[in-house]
Design a protein around this motif. Structure first.
Motif, short mmCIF file in Angstrom:
data_model
loop_
_atom_site.label_atom_id
_atom_site.label_comp_id
_atom_site.label_asym_id
_atom_site.label_seq_id
_atom_site.Cartn_x
_atom_site.Cartn_y
_atom_site.Cartn_z
N TYR A 296 1.38 4.36 -8.80
CA TYR A 296 0.76 3.83 -7.59
C TYR A 296 -0.53 4.60 -7.33
O TYR A 296 -0.71 5.73 -7.80
CB TYR A 296 1.70 3.89 -6.38
N PRO A 299 -5.19 4.44 -1.59
CA PRO A 299 -5.92 3.26 -1.11
C PRO A 299 -7.43 3.35 -1.30
O PRO A 299 -8.13 2.34 -1.20
CB PRO A 299 -5.56 3.19 0.37
N TYR A 354 -2.51 -1.87 -5.48
CA TYR A 354 -2.40 -0.43 -5.72
C TYR A 354 -1.01 -0.05 -6.27
O TYR A 354 -0.70 1.11 -6.40
CB TYR A 354 -2.72 0.33 -4.43
N ARG A 401 5.71 0.13 -2.98
CA ARG A 401 5.08 -0.43 -1.78
C ARG A 401 5.17 0.55 -0.61
O ARG A 401 4.20 0.72 0.14
CB ARG A 401 5.76 -1.75 -1.40
N VAL A 404 2.61 3.38 -1.08
CA VAL A 404 1.24 2.94 -0.83
C VAL A 404 1.00 2.78 0.67
O VAL A 404 -0.05 3.18 1.20
CB VAL A 404 0.93 1.63 -1.58
N LYS A 408 -1.82 4.72 2.97
CA LYS A 408 -2.78 4.01 3.81
C LYS A 408 -2.72 4.50 5.24
O LYS A 408 -3.75 4.67 5.91
CB LYS A 408 -2.50 2.50 3.76
#
Length: 532
Positions: A296, A299, A354, A401, A404, A408
């Motif tokens: 991963y 961002p 990402y 997910r 990430v 962020k």
């Protein structure tokens, strides 16, 4: 009358079609009734085609790699023109083992290959060479040379095929006999310049009458070839170097995990790897190993200005890779085949760029992965999806997910803290203008809102709200009580709210809690720096 007339016309048309069919059958019986009509077959198969010229050229590169070539060169020629803006010839040159004259003829046939059903390399069906070349131009020549022998060539021209040039005395369409090779001048110059020891063995595929080029300029075509081949062959470029007009193709790992690749180190952002997972599938030919790789990205990975998203001019060189290889990447024998954005459990959206996932499998599993003849697409079987799920693919997607999202959130909080001094000055000016509006609202009996939208589009606290009437900053206990009161107000909402709305709000707040959790350390630092 109209009905009878229509029936008569239908009978006449049927009779005409029947007569034409009988004539066609008799015509082809004289030639031997084969499975295909050669000229019609070749014209038709051009329309089956490839997604682009890049995938077609990749078929020829696959053949060169399987022939143990150490160098593969894509060279553009401009014969008959004064401009080098758009090529009139494309050549794929390699230094592999080459082909004998009879092998050249076999390679030019649809389905003709000495590697039929071979699972050890990249090729398998024997359609790659004629299909790929004819999808770009109407004429192709195969020039090949085995070490210690002279080069031979065979040419196939679609216009000549239509005119019956390749039809023998018995009415059969045949591949022309090999003859001594005549290497075009632009290729001779290229070989003399870059092959210092001479071209001792290998194959040249020369494509001419280029009537199906996707790119209007050499520059655009070369750029797309470079980007696509850098990703498609990034694992194979170690043993086989690829050049486009003399410029080497640089490998690009779409998971950005190989530190030796250029795009992995253009700035300080780095991909973060998860532990790879191996899956063994027992086949009649023996056990087959599938490798699942995960990574991963922060961002800011595809951004030039790391405080902003990779949009427009702020996108760096990595962004096209994130955009074009978005989803689950499937590789076969080390060569990238396809990228899927949809699975039985989820669909990848823009925010998932990402997340990087690769499934690599051997050619012995082609049927389970549904590899197409042109090696451009796969169609994963339900059985294989189940096996991938058992290997933890679904859980890994959700884990990626989550990570990430956390990155962020942390970036957003960091940008907020960095912008705080400027925001204070800006909000002070806005507060003066807002106070007039607030006073006017109070005179009219309206209660001011707690939040307002600042000039930069973000939500800010309205310090003129009655909740701040006592001035100063609350101590931690008071702050805790105030936050609990705020949550209660959001959760309970209006008196006429339905249970469904309240339940949705609670779920949203719970999700916010998970998202905020990684960034709470920044909030703690802010509070710790204040003196109450």
């Amino acid at each position: 009358m109209r009905l009878n007339s229509r029936r008569s016309a239908t009978k006449r048309a049927t009779a005409d079609i029947s007569a034409q069919a009988q004539y066609s059958i008799q015509k082809h019986k004289a030639r031997k009734l084969g499975l295909t009509v050669p000229d019609a077959f070749v014209r038709g198969i051009r329309h089956l085609g490839y997604r682009s010229n890049v995938e077609a050229i990749a078929e020829l590169v696959d053949n060169a790699i399987q022939a143990y070539a150490e160098h593969v060169d894509i060279v553009f020629g401009y014969d008959g023109t004064d401009s080098q803006k758009k090529p009139t010839q494309i050549a794929v040159l390699d230094d592999g083992h080459g082909m004998t004259p009879d092998m050249i003829q076999l390679a030019m046939m649809w389905g003709g290959t000495h590697r039929e059903n071979d699972r050890s390399g990249l090729g398998r069906y024997g359609y790659g060479l004629p299909c790929s070349t004819m999808s770009i131009g109407k004429r192709f020549t195969v020039i090949s040379k085995v070490a210690g022998r002279s080069a031979k060539q065979v040419t196939l021209d679609l216009d000549d095929l239509n005119n019956g040039k390749y039809t023998d005395n018995e009415g059969d369409t045949v591949i022309p006999l090999p003859c001594d090779a005549e290497i075009p001048q632009f290729l001779s110059n290229y070989i003399n310049l870059l092959y210092l020891d001479g071209w001792e063995s290998g194959t040249i595929i020369l494509i001419e009458k280029l009537d199906r080029l996707d790119w209007t300029t050499t520059l655009g075509f070369a750029k797309h070839l470079d980007q696509c081949f850098g990703v498609t062959y990034h694992k194979l470029l170690i043993s086989t170097l690829i050049f486009i007009n003399g410029n080497p193709v640089s490998p690009t790992d779409p998971l950005f995990l190989d530190p030796s690749h250029t795009l992995c180190r253009i700035d300080n952002d780095r991909a973060i790897a998860l532990e790879p997972v191996s899956l063994i599938v027992n086949m009649p030919t023996g056990p087959a190993r599938i490798l699942l790789r995960y990574s991963y990205l922060p961002p800011s990975f595809a951004s030039i200005d790391k405080s902003r998203d990779a949009v427009g001019l702020n996108a760096n060189e990595r962004f096209p890779i994130l955009k074009d290889y978005h989803g689950i990447i499937f590789s076969r024998n080390g060569r990238l085949i396809d990228c899927k954005t949809k699975t039985p459990w989820t669909t990848f959206i823009n925010n998932d760029r990402y997340i990087r996932i690769e499934v690599e499998f051997p050619a012995s599993l082609d049927e389970l992965f549904g590899v197409t003849t042109a090696k451009q697409q796969i169609s994963v079987s339900p059985e294989m999806w189940d096996r991938l799920q058992e290997a933890g693919l679904v859980k890994a997607i959700e884990q990626l997910r989550g990570r990430v999202r956390s990155l962020k959130t942390a970036r957003t909080l960091k940008n907020t803290v960095c912008a705080f001094p400027k925001a204070v000055a800006r909000d002070k000016q806005e507060s003066i203008a807002r106070s007039k509006t607030t006073s006017s609202a109070r005179e009219k009996g309206h209660r001011p809102l707690l939040l307002f939208r600042a000039s930069n589009g973000s939500l800010s606290l309205n310090t003129d709200h009655p909740v701040f009437a006592h001035g100063g900053r609350p101590n931690p206990i008071t702050l805790q009580t105030a936050l609990e009161a705020l949550l209660s107000a959001i959760t309970n909402g209006r008196r006429d709210d339905t249970d469904i709305r309240r339940r949705i709000v609670v779920e949203i707040l719970t999700d916010w809690g998970r998202s905020l959790d990684p960034g709470l350390s920044s909030i703690t630092d802010i509070l710790a720096s204040e003196t109450y």
